[in-house]
Design an enzyme around this catalytic site. Structure first.
Site, PDB file in Angstrom:
ATOM      1  N   ALA A  21       5.031   5.908   0.138  1.00  0.00           N
ATOM      2  CA  ALA A  21       4.413   7.221   0.325  1.00  0.00           C
ATOM      3  C   ALA A  21       5.470   8.305   0.240  1.00  0.00           C
ATOM      4  CB  ALA A  21       3.700   7.278   1.676  1.00  0.00           C
ATOM      5  N   GLY A  27       0.821  -1.198   0.000  1.00  0.00           N
ATOM      6  CA  GLY A  27       0.000   0.000   0.000  1.00  0.00           C
ATOM      7  C   GLY A  27       0.861   1.256   0.000  1.00  0.00           C
ATOM      8  N   LEU A  28       0.163   2.407   0.066  1.00  0.00           N
ATOM      9  CA  LEU A  28       0.894   3.682  -0.004  1.00  0.00           C
ATOM     10  C   LEU A  28       1.268   4.092   1.412  1.00  0.00           C
ATOM     11  CD1 LEU A  28       1.841   5.468  -2.251  1.00  0.00           C
ATOM     12  CD2 LEU A  28      -0.311   6.703  -2.165  1.00  0.00           C
ATOM     13  N   HIS A  29       2.211   3.349   2.032  1.00  0.00           N
ATOM     14  CA  HIS A  29       2.632   3.714   3.391  1.00  0.00           C
ATOM     15  C   HIS A  29       4.084   4.168   3.348  1.00  0.00           C
ATOM     16  CE1 HIS A  29       4.973   0.419   5.498  1.00  0.00           C
ATOM     17  NE2 HIS A  29       4.880  -0.003   4.271  1.00  0.00           N
ATOM     18  N   ALA A  30       4.817   4.042   4.432  1.00  0.00           N
ATOM     19  CA  ALA A  30       6.067   4.774   4.635  1.00  0.00           C
ATOM     20  C   ALA A  30       6.933   5.017   3.394  1.00  0.00           C
ATOM     21  CB  ALA A  30       6.887   4.090   5.714  1.00  0.00           C
TER      22      ALA A  30
END
Lengths: 91, 559
Positions: free
Chosen positions: A19, A13-16
């Site tokens: 992102a 996903g669009l995490h650390a």
């Protein structure tokens, strides 16, 4: 105003890290870029916290919008970025 | 002579000497922080502090290793975030002082991340780290966290946050000492993975003045202040003997009379698999698959899952890879398979129980594993977590067979499954003791509760009794029983487990060499005798002591 729809390819996903890469790229465009889901308020794509709070997960569709000179080209490069599995590209 | 010696719990073996570097704890905003007279000045102060934090983090990015760089970089971006500054500004306008305004702004974002769950919730630590640093700057106190290190250092803290351990300067940290923590805490697991000697639960650790030279013994659980030459010399000799002894044995694990005990690695992802595949191990005894699912919005497709499994299987060639199917539940909620809040997640619908409620989860995972196994020719064996009864084991075995996978097994981590192992194992091909959860459920003590560390000691005779019951069922049914918990990596306990009839030991790859050495010094009958000694002891410390005293001196000499 230019607009693109893209599916998040990053497996986590669009995490650390994904992102951060995305926000960095959005900042480099120098434009007002927003990211959001269809039918929801978009967030500032140059804010790491905004993007992370969006919580876009693997396989989700998001909408990018930008305004100003070069908006189309800028969005194309951001779409290309989100279409890659950023987390699998270590280093 | 040597100064005073502090005792704690050794969680990562080896010895180290170095000056103490104290890790400052985060400071909360003072309760009497006044409302700002000049909101604009207070807002500037917040902006200055956040900017200073960002600059400080930038400097650390430069010095960090490849693993830590992206984490620090993302943290620096949080410090520069317009949204965070704006949120703090709003709180100042509403009458909060600068330190409280930062705390409130951080709390807002943290709540949003926590609501997202999975990997997003894990990033709350980075966000709070930025807030704590900015608050320290506003208050003019030292930044919390591990300061930049310029030489070999022993890190001392109340406990280390996950973000702190992940960004640890591996070139300079020679030892870790914490006042809190436990055997299965994050610090303990990470230190063992990195091979850094560590002692947790050392009372008064944070009172040791910075710069004091200490000797850390990660096996005995001792920290000696101002050690004398004799102690340092003894530790140095032991380090050298250890390195020489461990280098002297290689290959498959076995007792000195040739009884095979397979030595396997615990892994949790593709990176781990590549690293462990290159080691002298006989395969994987525990592949945790949760990383594939925790951050996904929807169940990943069979092809997506198979792609990851191929990457994990390939490094092991024809060696075995034991895969634990999805072990999620209320404490690690899946976005696409939530069963709602639970009062007590550890006793709730987790592991196989969740998969029984949502069979599509396990069916797609098994299909993907079967696909990857066929394509790589790997020796894949799947096992289910949280099995309590023979019916559950049979249910799982039928799913595995339907997917076309050759071997099914069960984790034995619920005492019920251990006590009834002859019936549970009759339904499957093998069992694997998850001793961390088995201790938690046997002793009714929460694994996450550091204060209960003594109850969770894997040497607890009651836990060994339950392990023995599981092994008896294995012997009766002719089904192999392995261990994939923390206890498998303790060389003395590994001997006891082998004596109880365990046929494989799976651990952090760094621990394999010492366990291989321990086995090579003893016969199977000696291991059985050690197991009797351990189970005859009335307490965990006495069990450990009895085995240590009776084991080969060649082993005690290096540990």
């Amino acid at each position: 105003m230019s607009q693109r729809t893209v599916t998040i390819a990053s497996s986590v996903g669009l995490h650390a890290r994904p992102a951060a890469l995305f926000v960095e790229a959005a900042q480099e465009t120098g434009l007002d870029v927003e990211i959001g889901r269809a039918g929801e308020d978009a967030v500032d794509a140059t804010s790491i916290l905004g993007v992370m709070a969006l919580g876009a997960k693997h396989g989700e569709e998001v909408i990018l919008t930008a305004e100003g000179d070069g908006a189309d080209a800028a969005l194309e490069s951001l779409v290309a970025l989100l279409s890659r599995d950023l987390d699998a590209e270590e280093g | 002579m040597s100064g005073d010696t502090r005792h704690g719990v050794g969680v990562s073996p080896g010895t180290a000497v170095g000056p103490v570097v104290q890790v400052a704890p985060p400071v909360r905003p003072p309760a009497d922080e006044p409302a700002p007279d000049d909101p604009d000045a207070a807002t500037s102060q917040v902006l200055e502090s956040l900017a200073a934090v960002a600059v400080d983090l930038d400097a650390r990015v430069e010095a960090a290793d490849e693993h830590a760089k992206p984490i620090l970089k993302a943290t620096a971006m949080i410090a520069r975030d317009k949204g965070l500054a704006k949120a703090a500004g709003k709180h100042i306008a509403a009458g909060l002082g600068p330190a409280h305004a930062i705390e409130a702004a951080v709390a807002e974002y943290a709540a949003q991340f926590e609501a997202l769950g999975g990997y997003f919730a894990e990033r709350v630590a980075d966000l709070k780290d930025v807030g704590d640093r900015a608050i320290a700057h506003v208050l003019g106190v030292p930044s919390p966290g591990v300061p930049p290190l310029d030489g070999p250092s022993v890190i001392v803290a109340v406990d280390l946050a996950p973000a702190e351990t992940a960004t640890l300067d591996r070139a300079h940290v020679v030892g870790i000492v914490t006042a809190a923590g436990g055997r299965t805490s994050h610090t303990a697991i990470l230190a063992a993975q990195m091979g850094i000697p560590a002692v947790v639960q050392v009372h008064g650790a944070t009172d040791i003045p910075a710069g004091t030279t200490v000797a850390v013994d990660g096996e005995a659980g001792e920290v000696t202040l101002d050690p004398d030459m004799a102690l340092l010399e003894a530790q140095r000799e032991r380090r050298e003997r250890r390195a020489a002894a461990l280098a002297g044995v290689s290959g498959p694990g076995a007792t000195n009379d040739g009884h095979a005990v397979a030595l396997l690695a615990n892994i949790g992802g593709v990176d781990d698999a590549v690293a462990a595949g290159a080691q002298d191990v006989e395969g994987v005894g525990l592949f945790r698959t949760e990383f594939l699912y925790l951050s996904a919005a929807a169940l990943p497709s069979v092809e997506e899952q198979a792609e990851v499994y191929r990457k994990v299987l390939e490094p092991f060639g024809t060696r075995r890879v034991v895969v634990r199917t999805l072990d999620a539940g209320a404490d690690k909620p899946l976005a696409f398979a939530s069963l709602g809040e639970e009062e007590n997640p550890a006793l709730g619908r987790r592991g196989l129980r969740l998969c029984q409620a949502k069979p599509e989860l396990i069916d797609s995972q098994l299909e993907a594993l079967a696909l990857a196994a066929r394509e790589t020719g790997a020796d894949v064996r799947v096992m289910a977590p949280m099995v309590a009864t023979a019916e559950e084991a049979a249910w799982f075995a039928s799913r595995v067979a339907a997917a076309g996978l050759p071997k099914s097994g069960v984790m034995i981590e619920v005492p019920a499954a251990a006590l009834r192992s002859r019936h549970v194992l009759a339904e499957v091909d093998f069992g694997s003791l998850g001793t961390n959860d088995l201790a938690q459920y046997t002793m009714a003590a929460d694994r996450m509760e550091g204060e209960l560390s003594d109850l969770l000691d894997p040497w607890q005779p009651a836990v060994l009794d339950v392990v023995a019951a599981a092994c008896d069922g294995g012997a009766e049914t002719g089904k192999p029983v392995g261990v994939c918990g923390e206890s498998a990596g303790d060389p003395f306990l590994a001997l006891v487990l082998a004596g109880l009839g365990v046929s494989s030991l799976s651990m952090a790859p760094k621990k394999v060499a010492a366990v291989r050495f321990a086995l090579s010094l003893h016969s199977l009958d000696e291991c059985r005798a050690l197991a009797v000694l351990a189970r005859d002891a009335p307490s965990a410390p006495e069990a450990r002591e009895a085995v240590r005293a009776a084991a080969s001196e060649e082993l005690t000499a290096i540990l």
